[in-house]
Design an enzyme around this catalytic site. Structure first.
Site, PDB file in Angstrom:
ATOM      1  N   CYS A 338      40.777  30.417  42.553  1.00 41.56           N
ATOM      2  CA  CYS A 338      41.044  29.384  41.543  1.00 41.56           C
ATOM      3  C   CYS A 338      41.029  30.068  40.183  1.00 41.56           C
ATOM      4  O   CYS A 338      40.154  29.823  39.355  1.00 41.56           O
ATOM      5  CB  CYS A 338      40.010  28.266  41.602  1.00 41.56           C
ATOM      6  SG  CYS A 338      39.879  27.456  43.218  1.00 41.56           S
ATOM      7  N   ALA A 339      42.011  30.917  39.949  1.00 43.78           N
ATOM      8  CA  ALA A 339      41.973  31.851  38.827  1.00 43.78           C
ATOM      9  C   ALA A 339      42.141  31.181  37.469  1.00 43.78           C
ATOM     10  O   ALA A 339      41.652  31.695  36.458  1.00 43.78           O
ATOM     11  CB  ALA A 339      43.052  32.917  39.008  1.00 43.78           C
ATOM     12  N   GLY A 342      42.624  33.168  34.099  1.00 45.00           N
ATOM     13  CA  GLY A 342      42.373  34.561  34.433  1.00 45.00           C
ATOM     14  C   GLY A 342      41.185  35.235  33.802  1.00 45.00           C
ATOM     15  O   GLY A 342      41.085  36.468  33.834  1.00 45.00           O
ATOM     16  N   GLY A 343      40.231  34.479  33.255  1.00 45.51           N
ATOM     17  CA  GLY A 343      39.070  35.104  32.628  1.00 45.51           C
ATOM     18  C   GLY A 343      38.261  35.967  33.579  1.00 45.51           C
ATOM     19  O   GLY A 343      37.923  37.121  33.265  1.00 45.51           O
ATOM     20  N   LYS A 344      37.961  35.443  34.761  1.00 48.77           N
ATOM     21  CA  LYS A 344      37.180  36.215  35.727  1.00 48.77           C
ATOM     22  C   LYS A 344      38.046  37.265  36.418  1.00 48.77           C
ATOM     23  O   LYS A 344      37.544  38.312  36.847  1.00 48.77           O
ATOM     24  CB  LYS A 344      36.539  35.271  36.743  1.00 48.77           C
ATOM     25  CG  LYS A 344      35.505  34.343  36.102  1.00 48.77           C
ATOM     26  CD  LYS A 344      34.909  33.384  37.109  1.00 48.77           C
ATOM     27  CE  LYS A 344      33.963  32.424  36.402  1.00 48.77           C
ATOM     28  NZ  LYS A 344      34.682  31.549  35.439  1.00 48.77           N
ATOM     29  N   ASP A 362      46.362  30.250  41.998  1.00 49.19           N
ATOM     30  CA  ASP A 362      46.037  28.918  41.482  1.00 49.19           C
ATOM     31  C   ASP A 362      47.213  27.993  41.786  1.00 49.19           C
ATOM     32  O   ASP A 362      48.327  28.453  42.034  1.00 49.19           O
ATOM     33  CB  ASP A 362      45.783  28.968  39.969  1.00 49.19           C
ATOM     34  CG  ASP A 362      44.903  27.826  39.495  1.00 49.19           C
ATOM     35  OD1 ASP A 362      43.732  28.063  39.177  1.00 49.19           O
ATOM     36  OD2 ASP A 362      45.388  26.671  39.466  1.00 49.19           O
ATOM     37  N   ASP A 389      50.932  26.023  46.556  1.00 51.71           N
ATOM     38  CA  ASP A 389      51.329  24.619  46.561  1.00 51.71           C
ATOM     39  C   ASP A 389      50.106  23.708  46.592  1.00 51.71           C
ATOM     40  O   ASP A 389      50.094  22.639  45.999  1.00 51.71           O
ATOM     41  CB  ASP A 389      52.223  24.318  47.764  1.00 51.71           C
ATOM     42  CG  ASP A 389      53.590  24.978  47.641  1.00 51.71           C
ATOM     43  OD1 ASP A 389      54.020  25.237  46.503  1.00 51.71           O
ATOM     44  OD2 ASP A 389      54.207  25.250  48.685  1.00 51.71           O
ATOM     45  N   ASP A 409      35.980  29.910  42.248  1.00 48.63           N
ATOM     46  CA  ASP A 409      35.400  29.233  41.077  1.00 48.63           C
ATOM     47  C   ASP A 409      36.021  27.847  41.044  1.00 48.63           C
ATOM     48  O   ASP A 409      37.023  27.599  40.382  1.00 48.63           O
ATOM     49  CB  ASP A 409      35.719  30.029  39.808  1.00 48.63           C
ATOM     50  CG  ASP A 409      35.065  29.440  38.572  1.00 48.63           C
ATOM     51  OD1 ASP A 409      34.213  28.546  38.726  1.00 48.63           O
ATOM     52  OD2 ASP A 409      35.407  29.855  37.448  1.00 48.63           O
ATOM     53  N   CYS A 462      30.898  25.657  37.338  1.00 49.36           N
ATOM     54  CA  CYS A 462      30.198  25.533  36.048  1.00 49.36           C
ATOM     55  C   CYS A 462      29.531  24.166  36.002  1.00 49.36           C
ATOM     56  O   CYS A 462      29.482  23.512  34.955  1.00 49.36           O
ATOM     57  CB  CYS A 462      31.147  25.738  34.867  1.00 49.36           C
ATOM     58  SG  CYS A 462      32.567  24.627  34.825  1.00 49.36           S
TER      59      CYS A 462
END
Length: 530
Positions: A338-339, A342-344, A362, A389, A409, A462
């Site tokens: 679940c990018a 793209g932070g992680k 994603d 999809d 995530d 989070c």
């Protein structure tokens, strides 16, 4: 006809004379600039004296002069909002009555469109670009966020005074309870007509009078109301924090710091710190993170050039810890399931030293498009993007059991990030939470299929609610007995430069009150070898 001709000659002669006189005046102005400047100053002084006398008369009639609610005005004549500026003119700060019009417009836009507040603010400022002063932008932004951060307490006051929960009434109540205004002040602000709020109704005036002189946090308020905790999250937060409920939830109301992760592809933090300080930033080294820094004073955004060159990424300290718990190694096959933007993924690429295969996946193509820009800027070239999809895309079955590390995530309620997005707590309810929990279970079940024997699955959110965290892990372990929980301490001791905080347990849990980070949860699950 003769008379008309003479008139034309006379008009032409007069125009020519006026042009000559104008040229002469310009010449004299350039030659005697000081005298001209003194003359202009005298004119301005006369205008200001006239304006002051006019305002003094107005204040005698209306003691609550709205000019008193901002600290400084320019000496030039005011320019109406939206009007075209004359050459050399300057905009002045809006009076409070006009300012409130913009504040309410932003709040209503966010409410009607269910948009985040920061997006509604950006759209509003874009629509009125150039019409307000920078200080007006700051004042509008502060008042909008103030209403959002005080939402449940303001709502409580409206309810006990028989008022419906309308955005306008929340704003009016905030003027009384937070800014100390009275009904007379607010009546003066709400003049009706273009650029002002509608006039007060009798019902509004009675309710505001009842609030006059009261404090925002009343001693008769329920504790959750005082802490700005929404009803849909209260039970779960009490369950996880117990006696620390008040302290932990109160910390979620504090403004979040600016944490950054230094990009090792472009340098190191020991070299970056003095350069940031030279640019005007106050920087704190986060010794318990491999690449973490905290900018406590942004120096009027002097750090931006370093960001634009890809030397660091803005990333909360808790998010950096979470990425470290994936424990990637160079040469592995890794997927950020679940990018998002793209932070992680960026943090994982740095740990992999640009070696191996890294996939940012994603279901949101636009988010992955932003990730592409960030990856390029950071100098990452071992990552590729994959648009799915859904969480059950056929691509997942084709790649079953092929990845060493799978990070999930998952989309969540965001209770751990209330410091950064306080409006999110009021845009959800119990039904939204139920839908998120069902989606999380589906995503986690599907992503687990990608893990190869001996590989690891890291589930993270989070959120601080057990129903989104420990309960999801327990369900997966029941359905997939070939997975086992790896105590987070085992990973921490290998990947982190400092000892793990006490009382962490087998799963990672971070919070603002305990760890000075956003709230995060992570569980490390390892699949048995065949």
């Amino acid at each position: 006809m003769a008379d008309q001709s003479n008139d034309k000659k006379f008009a032409g002669s007069k125009a020519s004379s006026e042009k000559q006189q104008a040229r002469k005046e310009r010449f004299l102005t350039q030659k005697h600039g000081k005298d001209s400047e003194q003359s202009r100053n005298t004119d301005h002084q006369n205008k200001r004296q006239h304006s002051r006398s006019r305002d003094d008369r107005g204040r005698e009639q209306n003691p609550s002069d709205e000019r008193s609610f901002h600290t400084k005005r320019s000496d030039v004549e005011p320019v109406k909002s939206g009007a075209r500026l004359a050459r050399g003119a300057e905009r002045v700060d809006l009076p409070m009555g006009r300012l409130l019009f913009h504040v309410l417009a932003v709040l209503e836009e966010a409410t009607n469109s269910d948009s985040p507040i920061d997006r509604a603010l950006a759209a509003h400022f874009s629509n009125i670009k150039g019409r307000l002063t920078p200080r007006d932008h700051d004042r509008i932004r502060d008042m909008v966020w103030g209403v959002v951060r005080r939402y449940r307490r303001l709502l409580w006051w409206l309810e006990i005074n028989g008022q419906t929960p309308q955005v306008r009434k929340l704003l009016l109540a905030d003027l009384v309870l937070t800014h100390g205004k009275n009904v007379q002040d607010i009546t003066y602000f709400c003049k009706g007509g273009g650029g002002y709020l509608k006039r007060l109704t009798d019902s509004e005036a009675r309710a505001l009078s009842a609030m006059d002189g009261k404090r925002l946090a009343d001693e008769t308020m329920p504790k959750a109301v005082t802490l700005e905790c929404p009803a849909w999250a209260e039970k779960g937060l009490r369950e996880v924090f117990g006696d620390r409920f008040a302290e932990e939830v109160d910390a979620l109301r504090d403004p979040a710091p600016l944490d950054i992760r230094v990009n090792p592809f472009k340098g190191n933090r020991d070299d970056l710190i003095p350069r940031l300080e030279k640019a005007g930033c106050t920087v704190e080294k986060l010794d318990w993170l491999p690449h973490g820094l905290r900018i406590t004073d942004a120096g009027r955004k002097a750090h931006l050039p370093f960001y634009e060159r890809g030397e660091f990424e803005v990333q909360d300290a808790g998010s950096q810890v979470l990425a470290a718990m994936v424990a990637v190694e160079p040469g592995q096959r890794v997927i950020d399931f679940c990018a998002g933007a793209g932070g992680k993924t960026l943090a994982l690429a740095a740990e992999m030293d640009n070696r191996g295969q890294l996939i940012a996946a994603d279901v949101h193509n636009k988010r992955l498009a932003r990730a592409a820009q960030r990856l390029k800027r950071a100098g990452v070239f071992n990552a590729e993007r994959k648009v799915l999809d859904s969480e059950r895309d056929p691509w997942i079955k084709k790649n079953k059991g092929k990845f060493d590390r799978v990070l999930v995530d998952a989309p969540c309620s965001g209770t751990g990030s209330w410091r950064r997005a306080p409006d999110s707590k009021w845009r959800r309810d119990e039904k939204d939470l139920e839908e998120l929990v069902a989606l999380q279970e589906s995503i986690l079940t599907s992503a687990a299929r990608l893990v190869k024997p001996g590989g690891r699955l890291v589930y993270a959110t989070c959120s601080l609610l057990p129903v989104e965290n420990e309960d999801q892990v327990a369900k997966l372990l029941r359905s997939r007995p070939d997975f086992k929980l790896v105590p987070v301490k085992n990973v921490w001791e290998v990947k982190m430069p400092s000892p793990m905080p006490e009382a962490m347990g087998d799963m990672l849990r971070l919070s603002p009150a305990t760890n000075d980070t956003d709230g995060f949860f992570a569980a490390v699950l390892e699949r048995d070898t065949d």
